[in-house]
Design an enzyme around this catalytic site. Structure first.
Site, short mmCIF file in Angstrom:
data_model
loop_
_atom_site.label_atom_id
_atom_site.label_comp_id
_atom_site.label_asym_id
_atom_site.label_seq_id
_atom_site.Cartn_x
_atom_site.Cartn_y
_atom_site.Cartn_z
N LYS A 50 0.84 -1.20 0.00
CA LYS A 50 0.00 0.00 0.00
C LYS A 50 0.89 1.26 0.00
CE LYS A 50 -0.44 -0.46 5.04
NZ LYS A 50 -1.27 -1.08 6.10
N ARG B 3 -11.20 -0.89 14.80
CA ARG B 3 -10.97 -0.03 13.64
C ARG B 3 -11.85 -0.53 12.50
NH1 ARG B 3 -5.00 0.92 11.01
NH2 ARG B 3 -5.42 -1.19 10.27
N TYR C 252 16.19 29.52 10.34
CA TYR C 252 14.94 30.17 10.75
C TYR C 252 14.78 30.17 12.28
CZ TYR C 252 12.94 30.21 6.03
OH TYR C 252 12.67 30.45 4.71
#
Ligand SMILES: *Cc1c(COP(=O)(O)O)cnc(C)c1O
Length: 364
Positions: free
Chosen positions: A47, A140, A254
């Site tokens: 998958k 699930r 950053y």
């Protein structure tokens, strides 16, 4: 036969980094899992484009190794597997989308049905072989025991999925195994499947008739708290764009999130979070991030990860120079090591690997 490795994506001189996928290691990992399966069939879960590594390359390599059954999440992935493996059995884990039955039947794909309405839809469209997913305690996907008692449907495969297989002594595994036996009694003679990678390696009572390993094929560690028994499959290298001097007391990148505590040499690599190198693996004054390897030396990331760039402290790596390559995955840095630095799991690192890489398929 042409023995040079196959490539995909842009050429290296048009992009920043090279992802090398070792198809021999992939096949060796499958053979190892197949040996652990002790006579049960060993399928392959491919998958999410073979966990990010590419169905078009991974499936032929796995087929040559001996895989006859594949699992994917979606029909579109199943169609890609069908192109690469014309004779394979292919299951669609996410089941039957409404209106999706004809495409499945056209490509000879088998849905994994896990809801009574889904079974009705599959039968109304003409039916065909399918797997039945039953829920043994993950809560699930899958039929409850009551729903399974009421169905007349005879699947080609009865399957369930473990919630805690990565922790073999977790009590939920034994509970789910016992529940699975109760389901099996309702479907005499139907082949059964419970094991993912971790449960295949754990073996014993979890093997049944067919195993469904995914992550272990691709070199990820299927266990939460054990050493990784699998061979690495991916290697990721990014180009060094420049090496600069940064004085002590100056920050890098950053947010000025990490201040150099010594006069430092900083290499800027041509890969970043847009390439799937999760920003969470950056370095701050408070916490060291991930590492790169340059000229055999482990070098810590310096400051935050940018979209397309990573700064690395190469003060102790004299070989670091513009145009060289830095290893981000490989040479002892596993996908799970990067994942740990990013606060996630190897599965997410692999499936998130970017689309901008120059890809090399070696060892096919
Ligand atoms: C993804 C998946 C697998 C493979 O799991 P790994 O942990 O990657 O081995 C097996 N079965 C089901 C139902 C899955 O969704």
């Amino acid at each position: 036969m042409d023995s040079s490795p196959r490539t995909s994506g842009p050429p290296l001189h048009e992009t920043g980094a090279r992802l090398t996928i070792d198809l021999s290691a992939l096949a060796a990992n499958w053979r190892r899992l197949a040996a652990c399966a002790h006579g049960a069939e060993c399928a392959a879960v491919v998958k999410a484009d073979a966990y990010g590594l590419g169905i078009a390359e991974a499936v032929p390599a796995l087929s040559r190794a001996g895989v006859r059954t594949f699992f994917v999440a979606h029909t579109v992935e199943g169609i890609a597997v069908r192109k690469a493996a014309p004779d394979a059995v292919i299951y669609i884990l996410n089941g039957l989308p409404s209106g999706g039955g004809d495409a499945m039947r056209q490509h000879d794909l088998r849905p994994v049905l896990g809801d009574p309405g889904e079974i009705t839809d599959w039968q109304a469209g003409g039916s065909g072989p399918a797997a039945l997913h039953v829920d043994t305690g993950m809560n699930r996907l899958g039929l409850t025991l009551d729903q399974a008692r009421r169905t007349e449907f005879r699947p080609a495969l009865l399957m369930s999925h473990l919630a805690c297989a990565d922790t073999p002594d977790h009590p939920r595994n034994a509970l789910q195994l016992a529940n699975f036996h109760a389901f099996r009694a309702l479907f005499p003679g139907v082949p059964a499947s419970l094991a993912n990678s971790a449960a295949t390696l754990t073996g014993g009572d979890y093997l049944f008739d067919l195993c469904r390993p995914g992550i272990a094929l691709y070199g990820g560690n299927p266990f939460a708290n054990r050493p990784n028994p699998m061979a690495p499959v991916v290697r990721l290298e990014a180009r060094i764009l420049q090496v600069r001097e940064v004085p002590a007391g100056e920050p890098v990148g950053y947010g000025a999130a990490e201040v150099m505590t010594r006069p430092s040499r900083i290499a800027i690599l041509s890969a970043g979070y847009a390439d799937g190198l999760h920003r969470q693996a950056g370095s701050t004054d408070a916490a060291r991030g991930a590492d790169a390897i340059i000229g055999g030396v482990r070098c810590p990331f310096a400051g935050r990860i940018s979209m397309d760039l990573i700064a690395v402290d190469v003060t102790d790596a004299p070989e670091a120079a513009r145009g060289g390559m830095a290893v981000l995955l490989g040479d002892g840095i596993g996908v799970d090591d990067y994942a740990r630095a990013a606060g996630t799991i190897g599965y997410e690192v692999l499936t998130g690997l970017g689309r901008r890489y120059h890809r090399v398929y070696a060892g096919g």
